[in-house]
Write a protein that holds these residues in place. Structure first.
Motif, PDB file in Angstrom:
ATOM      1  N   SER A  45       0.853  -1.182   0.000  1.00 36.23           N
ATOM      2  CA  SER A  45       0.000   0.000   0.000  1.00 36.23           C
ATOM      3  C   SER A  45       0.891   1.234   0.000  1.00 36.23           C
ATOM      4  N   ARG A  46       0.262   2.387   0.061  1.00 39.46           N
ATOM      5  CA  ARG A  46       1.023   3.639   0.024  1.00 39.46           C
ATOM      6  C   ARG A  46       0.208   4.730   0.700  1.00 39.46           C
ATOM      7  N   ARG A  47       0.905   5.576   1.465  1.00 38.49           N
ATOM      8  CA  ARG A  47       0.278   6.750   2.069  1.00 38.49           C
ATOM      9  C   ARG A  47       1.304   7.861   2.115  1.00 38.49           C
ATOM     10  N   GLN A  48       0.894   9.048   1.738  1.00 41.96           N
ATOM     11  CA  GLN A  48       1.777  10.225   1.752  1.00 41.96           C
ATOM     12  C   GLN A  48       3.072   9.968   0.987  1.00 41.96           C
ATOM     13  N   GLY A  49       2.979   9.165  -0.063  1.00 45.46           N
ATOM     14  CA  GLY A  49       4.157   8.858  -0.856  1.00 45.46           C
ATOM     15  C   GLY A  49       5.069   7.818  -0.260  1.00 45.46           C
ATOM     16  N   VAL A  50       4.709   7.258   0.898  1.00 44.16           N
ATOM     17  CA  VAL A  50       5.516   6.234   1.565  1.00 44.16           C
ATOM     18  C   VAL A  50       4.918   4.863   1.259  1.00 44.16           C
ATOM     19  N   ALA A  51       5.744   3.939   0.782  1.00 37.76           N
ATOM     20  CA  ALA A  51       5.292   2.572   0.522  1.00 37.76           C
ATOM     21  C   ALA A  51       5.219   1.807   1.832  1.00 37.76           C
ATOM     22  N   VAL A  52       4.150   1.039   2.015  1.00 34.45           N
ATOM     23  CA  VAL A  52       3.942   0.235   3.218  1.00 34.45           C
ATOM     24  C   VAL A  52       3.759  -1.213   2.803  1.00 34.45           C
ATOM     25  N   TYR A  53       4.586  -2.094   3.384  1.00 38.80           N
ATOM     26  CA  TYR A  53       4.551  -3.504   3.021  1.00 38.80           C
ATOM     27  C   TYR A  53       4.371  -4.379   4.250  1.00 38.80           C
ATOM     28  N   GLY A  54       3.459  -5.317   4.151  1.00 41.63           N
ATOM     29  CA  GLY A  54       3.299  -6.371   5.130  1.00 41.63           C
ATOM     30  C   GLY A  54       3.730  -7.690   4.538  1.00 41.63           C
ATOM     31  N   THR A  55       3.966  -8.661   5.407  1.00 43.03           N
ATOM     32  CA  THR A  55       4.627  -9.894   4.982  1.00 43.03           C
ATOM     33  C   THR A  55       3.958 -11.104   5.618  1.00 43.03           C
ATOM     34  N   PRO A  56       3.850 -12.212   4.894  1.00 43.18           N
ATOM     35  CA  PRO A  56       3.271 -13.420   5.486  1.00 43.18           C
ATOM     36  C   PRO A  56       4.044 -13.875   6.716  1.00 43.18           C
ATOM     37  N   SER A  57       3.325 -14.523   7.602  1.00 45.32           N
ATOM     38  CA  SER A  57       3.930 -15.120   8.786  1.00 45.32           C
ATOM     39  C   SER A  57       4.708 -16.375   8.403  1.00 45.32           C
ATOM     40  N   THR A  58       5.642 -16.753   9.273  1.00 48.50           N
ATOM     41  CA  THR A  58       6.264 -18.067   9.108  1.00 48.50           C
ATOM     42  C   THR A  58       5.368 -19.170   9.677  1.00 48.50           C
ATOM     43  N   THR A  59       4.276 -18.775  10.367  1.00 53.25           N
ATOM     44  CA  THR A  59       3.345 -19.767  10.914  1.00 53.25           C
ATOM     45  C   THR A  59       2.031 -19.700  10.161  1.00 53.25           C
ATOM     46  N   ASP A  60       0.930 -19.462  10.864  1.00 55.84           N
ATOM     47  CA  ASP A  60      -0.393 -19.433  10.238  1.00 55.84           C
ATOM     48  C   ASP A  60      -0.621 -18.119   9.509  1.00 55.84           C
ATOM     49  N   GLN A  61      -1.396 -18.174   8.429  1.00 56.23           N
ATOM     50  CA  GLN A  61      -1.752 -16.980   7.667  1.00 56.23           C
ATOM     51  C   GLN A  61      -3.183 -16.552   8.004  1.00 56.23           C
ATOM     52  N   PHE A  62      -3.410 -15.230   8.095  1.00 56.28           N
ATOM     53  CA  PHE A  62      -4.740 -14.710   8.368  1.00 56.28           C
ATOM     54  C   PHE A  62      -5.479 -14.477   7.054  1.00 56.28           C
ATOM     55  N   LEU A  63      -6.788 -14.713   7.081  1.00 54.21           N
ATOM     56  CA  LEU A  63      -7.608 -14.544   5.890  1.00 54.21           C
ATOM     57  C   LEU A  63      -7.827 -13.060   5.625  1.00 54.21           C
ATOM     58  N   PRO A  64      -7.343 -12.532   4.484  1.00 52.10           N
ATOM     59  CA  PRO A  64      -7.488 -11.097   4.211  1.00 52.10           C
ATOM     60  C   PRO A  64      -8.955 -10.680   4.132  1.00 52.10           C
ATOM     61  N   GLY A  65      -9.244  -9.493   4.681  1.00 51.06           N
ATOM     62  CA  GLY A  65     -10.577  -8.917   4.580  1.00 51.06           C
ATOM     63  C   GLY A  65     -11.619  -9.521   5.488  1.00 51.06           C
ATOM     64  N   SER A  66     -11.230 -10.437   6.358  1.00 46.51           N
ATOM     65  CA  SER A  66     -12.195 -11.104   7.229  1.00 46.51           C
ATOM     66  C   SER A  66     -12.613 -10.175   8.369  1.00 46.51           C
ATOM     67  N   ALA A  67     -13.927 -10.113   8.637  1.00 46.86           N
ATOM     68  CA  ALA A  67     -14.419  -9.286   9.739  1.00 46.86           C
ATOM     69  C   ALA A  67     -14.043  -9.885  11.087  1.00 46.86           C
ATOM     70  N   ASP A  68     -14.008 -11.212  11.165  1.00 45.33           N
ATOM     71  CA  ASP A  68     -13.657 -11.913  12.389  1.00 45.33           C
ATOM     72  C   ASP A  68     -12.377 -12.712  12.173  1.00 45.33           C
ATOM     73  N   PHE A  69     -11.744 -13.110  13.270  1.00 45.55           N
ATOM     74  CA  PHE A  69     -10.515 -13.887  13.164  1.00 45.55           C
ATOM     75  C   PHE A  69     -10.739 -15.130  12.305  1.00 45.55           C
ATOM     76  N   ALA A  70      -9.855 -15.328  11.324  1.00 49.68           N
ATOM     77  CA  ALA A  70      -9.954 -16.499  10.456  1.00 49.68           C
ATOM     78  C   ALA A  70      -8.586 -16.822   9.878  1.00 49.68           C
ATOM     79  N   ILE A  71      -8.271 -18.115   9.822  1.00 49.88           N
ATOM     80  CA  ILE A  71      -7.021 -18.586   9.233  1.00 49.88           C
ATOM     81  C   ILE A  71      -7.228 -18.830   7.739  1.00 49.88           C
ATOM     82  N   ASP A  72      -6.252 -18.420   6.950  1.00 50.50           N
ATOM     83  CA  ASP A  72      -6.260 -18.696   5.510  1.00 50.50           C
ATOM     84  C   ASP A  72      -5.556 -20.037   5.294  1.00 50.50           C
ATOM     85  N   GLU A  73      -6.321 -21.095   5.258  1.00 54.35           N
ATOM     86  CA  GLU A  73      -5.737 -22.431   5.188  1.00 54.35           C
ATOM     87  C   GLU A  73      -5.200 -22.763   3.798  1.00 54.35           C
TER      88      GLU A  73
END
Length: 240
Positions: free
Chosen positions: A187-215
């Motif tokens: 993503s980007r804000r104010q011209g600054v790039a912002v990066y997130g990275t997968p976990s080495t363990t469980d992955q979270f389901l993007p866009g989920s309203a409640d906690f959910a694992i992306d299996e």
């Protein structure tokens, strides 16, 4: 300059411990082995090294990460205990990358899942930025943006607007790397790039309203190749 970012290892004192969807130590070992093959100049671990907040979990992480053929650094996440990390390996606030600088920003709040930098640490960041105008990479655990995921945003960085107000005066900040979200983000804000990275363990389901694992997703890491004020970055996934 090649940086590999690893994040959210969630290790236990018991090397055989399970996570919700796998085995954290085994998965971190696979990620470290893959990272070695990328020939990085530096590896950055952006928090939540431990799940059970034990000294033994940090010793396990140190043993694996010390296999790397390059310097490596870590910072604390909301599951971590900095007072247990420091005797194993000190947390660095600044790393000289030649043409670039790496500054680590502590967003952890003892006993809380959400993040906060606070006025004191923001003032320290300002001092660091005033002192040097080289292209700068910030690393922190909590993401400085909303994700559109109700449960994750509730435990995000509470004072992110104060951070962005601070950064408005420092155009040398080009990029922010974060952990906490267990998924890829660009993503980007104010011209600054912002990066997130997968976990080495469980992955979270993007866009989920409640906690959910992306299996359907796999552990991974991020590569950042820095040049003269520019960069390339991408995520690699690891087969288990």
């Amino acid at each position: 300059m090649r940086i590999v970012q690893i994040t959210d290892c969630h290790l236990h004192a018991d090397p055989r411990a399970r996570s919700r969807a796998g085995f954290p130590l085994r998965q971190l070992e696979a990620v470290v082995n893959a990272a070695i093959g990328e020939h990085p100049d530096l590896v950055l671990v952006t928090g939540d090294i431990s799940q059970d907040e034990t000294a033994a979990s940090y010793e396990l992480a140190h043993g694996l990460l010390s296999r790397l053929d390059c310097p490596w650094f870590w910072l604390a996440g909301n599951h971590d205990q900095p007072q247990l990390m420091e005797p194993v390996k000190a947390i660095q606030r600044e790393v000289d990358l030649g043409g670039w600088r790496l500054l680590t920003v502590d967003t952890s709040v003892p006993g809380q899942a959400h993040g906060e930098i606070g006025e004191t640490r923001l003032a320290e960041l300002v001092e660091q930025l005033v002192a040097d105008d080289r292209p700068t990479l910030l690393a922190m655990h909590h993401p400085p943006l909303g994700l559109g995921s109700e449960w994750l945003d509730a435990i995000g960085l509470k004072d992110r607007d104060a951070l962005w107000q601070t950064l408005a005066d420092f155009p040398q900040v080009r990029m922010i790397l974060c952990g906490h979200i267990h998924q890829a983000l660009a993503s980007r804000r104010q011209g600054v790039a912002v990066y997130g990275t997968p976990s080495t363990t469980d992955q979270f389901l993007p866009g989920s309203a409640d906690f959910a694992i992306d299996e359907a997703s796999r552990p991974g890491y991020r590569i950042v190749d820095l040049t003269d004020g520019e960069w390339l970055t991408w995520v690699e996934r690891v087969d288990l």
